[in-house]
Each structure stands twice: as structure tokens, then as C-alpha cells.
Enzyme design. Sequence first.
Site, PDB file in Angstrom:
ATOM      1  CD  GLU A 159      29.979  10.733  58.562  1.00  0.00           C
ATOM      2  OE1 GLU A 159      30.601  11.911  57.355  1.00  0.00           O
ATOM      3  OE2 GLU A 159      29.753   9.563  58.315  1.00  0.00           O
ATOM      4  CD  GLU A 235      25.436   8.414  58.011  1.00  0.00           C
ATOM      5  OE1 GLU A 235      25.887   8.431  56.811  1.00  0.00           O
ATOM      6  OE2 GLU A 235      24.984   9.687  58.296  1.00  0.00           O
TER       7      GLU A 235
END
Length: 583
Positions: A159, A235
Site C-alpha cells: 500500500e 485484500e
Amino acid sequence: MKESIFEIRDDFYLDGKPFKIISGAIHYFRIVPEYWRDRLEKLKAMGANTVETYVPWNMHEPQKGQFRFDGMLDIKKFILLAQELGLYVIVRPSPYICAEWEFGGLPAWLLKEDGMRLRACYEPFLNAVREYYKVLFPVLTPLQITNGGPIILMQVENEYGYYGDDTNYMEAMKQIMLENGVTVPLVTSDGPMDESLSCGRLQGVLPTGNFGSKTEERFDVLKKYTDGGPLMCTEFWVGWFDHWGNGGHMRGNLEESTKDLDRMLELGHVNIYMFEGGTNFGFMNGSNYYDELTPDVTSYDYDAVLTEAGDFTLKYEKYREIIGKHTQLPTVAFTTDIKKKDYGILKVQEKVGLFQVLEDISVPVKSTFPIPMEKLDQSYGYILYHTALEREQNLEKIRLWGANDRANIFVDNKPVITLYDRELLAEAQVNVDFESGAPLDILIENMGRVNFGPRMEYQRKGIEGCVQLNGHMHYNWDMYTLPLDNLDKLDFTKGYKEGTPGFYRFTFEVEEAGDTFLDFAGWGKGCAFLNGFNLGRFWEIGPQKRLYIPAPLLKKGVNEIILFETDGRAADEISLKAEPDVG
């Protein structure tokens, strides 16, 4: 398995044939190893063909240059077990993992260096990563599918587009992985927005998305960055995490997430986050910080597909039905016998005050100025600052400069005030009289380093600045580091004073070991240890009301529980229940 080739083209291909990734996240470091097989069997039975895990740098290199790959950290064993069960593996070894984990998985010793910059082209940080990867990757690379292992993908960083835009850093991370023998395809994962995908992208690496809803909309944005490659949600958030004081256990929307999963499998690939969340044992919970500090609870139940203790849920049934539309469901025998046991009420057998045993469990360091934990080679737990009040006539004002996260302040071993988070930014008004030479003690808890965003670089714990008393700076301190990793040195005969921090000892007999849950009703704030193993934190503000104790931590015969409580709020008993209560 034989040596194979896993490729990214317009889709994922295994030995030339299209391969649909149906994966679930299981963090080996949040689950006792005796239960890995059970969780992996349940993942396979749901129809998944892959398991995904992060790798926590702070656990594998707890002190600089000292590495651990045993017990709950035996990642090789976990990966080989997945292979034995016919599952492929996605590994996310990025130095930063977020994961609601202490400091996002970065080791706290990085902060010992003044001026440390994280997750960018800053040589001291990059060098630390290089030294870590030199040890980590010889464990991982032989397990790649190109070498006959089950690892099909690895992630570069995590991320990153939410954090920064230093493409040179991302390129450096990729090169370090390649230099250490990575041959499987690489991915990045970012929030499904143009900005984060743009900041986190990397040439020659497949971008994937992290999100929990609006599959089609998210994939449409992601499609702009994949250069015709496959669409994957790395995710798929099916629940959420809890922080202390949030008012109740967080839950996902099952009806919506079931639809999203179905659409995801039609359009692309998925890793369900989390399949099982597990537990933030020890002091390993992370924190977030937006307007205030929000430390995560000990349970990482996450409202996942399996509960924290590995139980089936309605979510499991619904997801299995959906996955069954897209692949053949296997028949799997569950081979681990797991029971839950109620061991009843345990009475406090012995107790001793922290001030009474301080010298037994810590060696003081003397300094003119207060020193933070990291400069004293301490990463986790508590630190106590001790001094004598020889010039002050009384105490009316106190301020701790550069302090994190929660301070219990005592004069003459009596509690004066507790300051938490933003209360530490202001001068506190108090009214204390004392005899000249009375002790002043400040017990500070590291509540879990922030695991997301720019505040990560400001996560030294304890006191980094100074202590102001009645407007002047007070010098000359003894500092006691309290990682609480040596409770075998406690002497319970040394005295106890009500209303002050203390250690409380319980014992109970076990004939048959079963999973159990420590109910801490009536207790204030602290942490619990079973046979020397740190079970994690408790706090009366909830939402979590019981701590999970997996059966493998118990031994036949006499077992010992020690609670450390900081706020002087102690009951006469605890109980070990057969059911969880995460709030």
C-alpha cells in the site's frame, strides 16, 4: 511439487494454463503453530487454492542482527504445510506490512537512530532492509514454484501509494528482491483510487487493489493500471479491526460482501482478508492516529471467515457456496481435535507491587535527561522514570515533553494523575504535598506504535524531551526498562500497596487442555502472561472482554497466570471461560 512456471499475461497462468487465484489470508505469526494445519485445512475445504501471508520484520529481527525463525515464526514450516495440503502461497515480505501490527511490522530499533526516515530512498533504512533480506530470502526463495515450492507471487512493499510517491524507493525494493533470488512474478497492492495506484505503481510489476466493496467500480479503476493484465483484489476486506474504546466489535456486511465475492470471481482473482485473523499476542497490536491515538485490541478476530479461535461462521458457509459456483469444492478431513474448556474461577494467590520488585526485574540507567525506550535498546512494554523531589516544595504543574503513549504518575508511591495521548501535549494541573526527597515515578506504556501514515516516523516511546515541574525542567533520572520478559524474577514476598501497579499470580490444574478465554471483569488495564507467554493486553474500556488462550499454550498439571495491572484496579479473581467475548 515439480518445478513450474507461474506467469502474468492477460491472466495468471500456471504452466501455460489459466489459473484463478482463490486465496485467504492467514498470518502464521498470529496463530500457534499447532493450529496451522487446522486453519489451512479449513481454507482448502472452503474451496481456496492459495493462502496469503505477510512477513513481520520486527518479529524476525527483534534486535538488529539477531534473527528468529522458530516456533510461531517458522515461516518455512508454514509454507511447506500449505504445500503438503495442495495449497499455493502468496508471500508479502515487504519491510512494511501495516496489518494493524506494531509499527506496521518495522522493527522499533530503527528509531534508535536520530533522523531515521522510513519507506523512502534513505540509505540507513535501505541498508537495514538489505541486511534483513539477506537472511529472509534464503528461507523463501527455495520455496518458490520455480524451485518446486508453492510460492507463486510475492509483493513489493505494501500500500505504498497511501504513504508516498518515491518510485526510486519502490524500484530499489524490487531490485533488492531480485538480487536475493526472487523469480516468481511480483505485485504491488494499493487502495483502488487513481492517486494511490499512480503513486504505488512500478514498471514490470502487476498492480492489484485492496478494498472491501464495490467490486466492479474498483476493478474499473484498477484496469487503467494493469496494462491488460489480470484484475486482483489482494485484500478483500470482509470485516474490520477493533480499537480500545470503540464501543463494540466491528462487523462487515455479509450480504453485500457475498455479492462482491461472487462478482470478483467472475471478473478476476481474490485474496480474502482475513480468512482467519488470529491474535495480537504480546505487545504486537498496532495503532492508528488520525485525530487521536486508537490502539488496536489484542484480538484480531476481524469478523473474519473463521473466528479468532478458528471456529466456522455463517460467512464461511456463504463464501463456500459462492466459491463452489466457480470451482469444484474438495472433500477435506479435519485432523486437529480442538476442544473448548471452562476452567472456572481462579483466585489471586499472591501479589506484589511494581515499586517493590523494580530492582529485581530491571537495572536502572542514570541520565541527566529522560531517554526514550529505543535509545535504551527497548522496543515494547513499559518504562519507568524515577527521580527525587528535593528542591520542589510541592507539585502544582507537570508536563511531559515528547512523551508517548500513556503515563501513570506517582509521588511517594501514591497515584497523582494518568495522562493519555493528547493529554500529554498540555501542562497538567495537580495538587500534591510531600516531604523533601520524596520519589516521583512516571510509568509509561507503549500502547502499540502507529502502523499507518506519516506519524510512523514519530513513534519513539517513553519520554524523548523533558519533564517540567512547576514550570522548570527537572533533571537527573533513573530509567527502568520494563519489557516484562523476565517475570520469573518476581519475588511475591516483597510487599504490595493497594491502588498502585502490581503483579498478581494465579495457578490452575489442567488434566485435559482445551482452548479457553480469560475473563478480566473487574480489572483495570494491563497485560496477562500464561506460563511465561505474553497473551496480550486487557483494558476495562473494551470492547474485548476476554483474552484467547489456545490449548497448546497449556501444559498438563499446574499452569501459572500472572497479570500486570497499572491502574490500581484489581479484583480478587479472574475466570477461564469456554466462550469468547470480543465485544
